[in-house]
Every structure is written in structure tokens, then in C-alpha cells.
Design a protein around this motif. Sequence first.
Motif, mmCIF file in Angstrom:
data_model
loop_
_atom_site.group_PDB
_atom_site.id
_atom_site.type_symbol
_atom_site.label_atom_id
_atom_site.label_comp_id
_atom_site.label_asym_id
_atom_site.label_seq_id
_atom_site.Cartn_x
_atom_site.Cartn_y
_atom_site.Cartn_z
ATOM 1 N N TYR A 132 40.542 4.154 -38.123
ATOM 2 C CA TYR A 132 40.173 2.646 -37.903
ATOM 3 C C TYR A 132 39.601 2.040 -39.076
ATOM 4 O O TYR A 132 39.470 2.773 -40.624
ATOM 5 C CB TYR A 132 38.183 3.170 -36.953
ATOM 6 C CG TYR A 132 37.274 2.522 -36.950
ATOM 7 C CD1 TYR A 132 37.481 1.675 -35.923
ATOM 8 C CD2 TYR A 132 36.516 2.472 -37.468
ATOM 9 C CE1 TYR A 132 36.472 1.279 -35.336
ATOM 10 C CE2 TYR A 132 35.351 1.280 -37.821
ATOM 11 C CZ TYR A 132 35.419 1.038 -36.394
ATOM 12 O OH TYR A 132 34.237 -0.634 -36.573
ATOM 13 N N PRO A 133 39.219 1.089 -38.861
ATOM 14 C CA PRO A 133 39.214 0.277 -40.665
ATOM 15 C C PRO A 133 38.167 0.571 -41.102
ATOM 16 O O PRO A 133 37.227 1.304 -40.752
ATOM 17 C CB PRO A 133 38.928 -0.894 -40.010
ATOM 18 C CG PRO A 133 39.750 -1.502 -38.859
ATOM 19 C CD PRO A 133 39.606 -0.501 -38.160
ATOM 20 N N ASN A 134 38.924 0.983 -42.785
ATOM 21 C CA ASN A 134 37.794 1.772 -44.012
ATOM 22 C C ASN A 134 37.520 2.640 -43.278
ATOM 23 O O ASN A 134 36.391 3.467 -43.969
ATOM 24 C CB ASN A 134 36.610 -0.018 -44.181
ATOM 25 C CG ASN A 134 36.452 -0.716 -44.068
ATOM 26 O OD1 ASN A 134 37.759 -1.156 -45.315
ATOM 27 N ND2 ASN A 134 35.877 -1.681 -43.958
ATOM 28 N N ASN A 190 27.222 2.513 -41.251
ATOM 29 C CA ASN A 190 26.374 1.988 -40.105
ATOM 30 C C ASN A 190 27.885 1.332 -39.773
ATOM 31 O O ASN A 190 27.549 0.439 -38.269
ATOM 32 C CB ASN A 190 25.916 0.603 -40.883
ATOM 33 C CG ASN A 190 25.198 0.872 -41.772
ATOM 34 O OD1 ASN A 190 24.212 1.926 -42.191
ATOM 35 N ND2 ASN A 190 25.007 -0.021 -43.180
ATOM 36 N N THR A 191 28.561 2.628 -38.879
ATOM 37 C CA THR A 191 29.642 2.298 -38.141
ATOM 38 C C THR A 191 28.704 3.596 -36.938
ATOM 39 O O THR A 191 28.971 4.715 -37.297
ATOM 40 C CB THR A 191 30.949 2.765 -38.507
ATOM 41 O OG1 THR A 191 30.933 1.525 -39.974
ATOM 42 C CG2 THR A 191 31.746 2.216 -37.525
ATOM 43 N N ILE A 203 35.060 11.105 -36.924
ATOM 44 C CA ILE A 203 35.309 10.945 -35.574
ATOM 45 C C ILE A 203 37.031 11.766 -35.791
ATOM 46 O O ILE A 203 37.677 12.347 -36.958
ATOM 47 C CB ILE A 203 36.025 9.537 -35.566
ATOM 48 C CG1 ILE A 203 37.390 9.185 -34.516
ATOM 49 C CG2 ILE A 203 37.194 8.952 -36.977
ATOM 50 C CD1 ILE A 203 37.620 7.600 -33.967
ATOM 51 N N TRP A 204 37.154 12.526 -34.944
ATOM 52 C CA TRP A 204 38.771 13.339 -35.025
ATOM 53 C C TRP A 204 39.002 13.102 -33.866
ATOM 54 O O TRP A 204 39.021 13.263 -32.979
ATOM 55 C CB TRP A 204 37.215 15.129 -34.608
ATOM 56 C CG TRP A 204 36.717 15.617 -35.984
ATOM 57 C CD1 TRP A 204 35.226 15.008 -35.634
ATOM 58 C CD2 TRP A 204 37.062 16.703 -36.633
ATOM 59 N NE1 TRP A 204 35.206 16.033 -37.092
ATOM 60 C CE2 TRP A 204 36.225 16.165 -36.956
ATOM 61 C CE3 TRP A 204 37.900 17.616 -36.819
ATOM 62 C CZ2 TRP A 204 35.950 17.998 -38.800
ATOM 63 C CZ3 TRP A 204 38.186 18.500 -37.394
ATOM 64 C CH2 TRP A 204 36.882 18.311 -38.122
ATOM 65 N N ALA A 256 34.182 3.081 -32.653
ATOM 66 C CA ALA A 256 35.928 3.311 -33.007
ATOM 67 C C ALA A 256 36.196 3.147 -30.956
ATOM 68 O O ALA A 256 37.543 2.989 -30.875
ATOM 69 C CB ALA A 256 35.560 4.549 -33.408
ATOM 70 N N PHE A 257 35.599 3.736 -30.281
ATOM 71 C CA PHE A 257 35.986 3.884 -28.880
ATOM 72 C C PHE A 257 36.393 2.494 -28.560
ATOM 73 O O PHE A 257 37.087 2.095 -28.125
ATOM 74 C CB PHE A 257 34.873 4.101 -28.423
ATOM 75 C CG PHE A 257 34.485 5.767 -28.200
ATOM 76 C CD1 PHE A 257 35.280 6.945 -28.660
ATOM 77 C CD2 PHE A 257 33.869 6.391 -28.307
ATOM 78 C CE1 PHE A 257 35.463 7.997 -28.718
ATOM 79 C CE2 PHE A 257 33.460 7.611 -28.027
ATOM 80 C CZ PHE A 257 33.865 8.346 -28.777
#
Length: 369
Positions: free
Chosen positions: A106-108, A138-139, A192-193, A144-145
Motif C-alpha cells: 500500500y502506498p507510503n 489517517n489511513t 495491515i498483515w 487498503a482493501f
Amino acid sequence: MNLRKPRKTTFRKDARVYMPKKTSVTKPIRTSKPNIFNKIKQASHSNNRGKRRTPISIPKFSIYFFLGCLLLVVGYFAVMFINNLRNKETNQELTYVTGLEHIPAYPNSVFIFQASTNQDSVKNFLSNGNSAYRLPNNTHIDDAFEFYIEQLPTLGWQFVQMVAMEAPDKEYGQYWAKDNVGLRIYSKYSDIWYETITTTEAQNGLSERVKQQNDMELLLTDDESQDLLPDFPWVLQVPKEYIIAYKSSSYDSTLQQLSLTKIGTDEKLNLVPIDKAGTRALDYALNDYVTSLNVSSEDRWGVINTYVISTNLGAGLRGTISTNSEDREVAVISDSYNNIVYVLDSNLMHNPFFDFILENIKPQDTKKF
């Protein structure tokens, strides 16, 4: 000698003398020029004198039409702005998840174990098809999904299903499949895993894993469970079929270690204090535990592998220790109540009760909540 008298000059009364008029040097007084606007204004006042001014009336339809057009324009530019932002993110050079080829990160986002990639536990964690990233500030995981819904199909991955957090019979997460390989993407502690699984597990949402956990929990729902001692630093419900025993720890005589033995079987689990939390990496604590086993054992124990895990207690280790004749499954976890690192040791590999303990054990200070 005659002297002549001067002639007397007489003037006629009507005689006039012409004197040229001098040019005046005094500037004339400036008078205001006529102003056409003043005339129009005066004319307007004179025409409207005695008449009441009629207000301008605008139809309501025109007002609504104008507001509607304004909203459409604002909405159009808002959509264009959002699309531009998304295009900028998409156009960024994609990096790939550490340990998982062809899965874009995912970006950044940042690999959680970036500073410890040389440790064996992290290497094994990655080699087992796992990875974990910290999302940007703030994400939300839903962002991500959505990102993977857009990206993974272009890389040949097929979306299988999305399992909600509340699902009773499946593990939460987003499931994908490609070339007989399954992938689970999920969130833990706002991170995120990634977990590589089989395609069958992706299709059933790891329901078999959930079933084993539920079967163990059923043992505790019929008042057939027992609690650990009130002064023990951990809180856990143990089925009645297990015998609970305590003894002083060789690490610190003021601390107790726990033994759980299943009645009528050889199954045994130990929970042993081994180190001060936060002082060293968890690998060192496991090495100390193995050293303590070698002091009292005729066999030579050694660490076969370890990998990083995420539990309700935070990051931990899981792995295998072995001799020439025996393998044991171990986990290293930290207790926030007394800031001590413990090793959970099972003499059986793939023991469901071992997994149950890791999922349900809590520090003593959470008992009051």
C-alpha cells in the motif's frame, strides 16, 4: 520786444480720450461643468417624484435553477480534484511487499520489522509467507482493501471473498487466489498483515482454524473451567480436564511458572518467566530458555526456527525447539502486568490448546476491565 502770451488751451466738455483696455490677469472663477449623470439623476428624481418605487421581482424558478447549476459546477470540480489525487497515488512507483513477490505494498506504508530484517525470527516469518506493514497516518484498513480490489486483478489475482470481523465461522480478512496459492489480507492493531494460505483455505475463509478455536471455547462454556491463582500475573480460563501446577522459577525465585497437564494423556504445556521485558530482543529470551533446558536435560536442545507473530499482547515469537528425538512448539510473549517475558512451551506440535492460550491469555491488570 514783443512777448507773446501763451495761448490758453480750452477743452471741450464733450471731448473724450480713448485709452486701451488692459488685459485682466485675474483668473475667472471656475464653474462646474455640466454632468450628464447628474442631469439623468435629476430627471429621474423629477419623473419619479410623487411615485412609489417598484421592487424588482425574480422568479423562484430562476433562483432554484441558478443554485442547481452552481451545485453541479462545484460537484464537477470536486470529482475532478479527487480523481486527480487518486491518479497521483496510482502513478506513484509501486513497491512490493517484503517477502511476498508480486504483491504491491500500500502506498507510503512501511514494513514493520524493517530495522530487524537480519534476525532469524523475521527471516522465518517472511519465509513462511507472512508480512506486516504499518499503514500511513489517517489511513483506514478499508482504504487498503479498496486499493487491492483495484490492483490485484491486474496482476492475475482472483478475488475470493471478504469476511467481516463479526463472522462467527471464518477468519476476518480479504481473500484472494492465484496459481494454487491463497492470500489473506487483514488488519491487526491498525496495521495491515499478509498471510499466504492454500486456495482451499481462502475459499472456506480458514473455517477449520476457527472450528478448532470454537471447540476449545466450548469446553469453557459449561462451568467446567477453572481460573488461575489470583496472584498469578496472567489471567486464563483452563478446562477442568487440565491439572494446574505452580512452582518457583529458576529465573527469579519470587516468580512462579505454570504447568498444565491434560488428564490421561502425555500432553503438557509450561508457561515460564525467563527475562525482563524491553531489555533485549525476544530471540535472546528463547535462547536463555533453551539453555536452562540443557542444564537439566540429558538431550541437547536447540532452536530450529522462530518467526514473528502478532497477538492481543503485542508482537511475539513463535517457533520450534528440538532435540534428536523430540520437537516442541514454543512462543515468547511479554506480560505488561509485571514486565516479564514468558515462554509458552508445548510438548505437542500443532496443539489446539496452545493456540487457544495465545488467543485468550491476558495480563492480570486487564482483569478489572
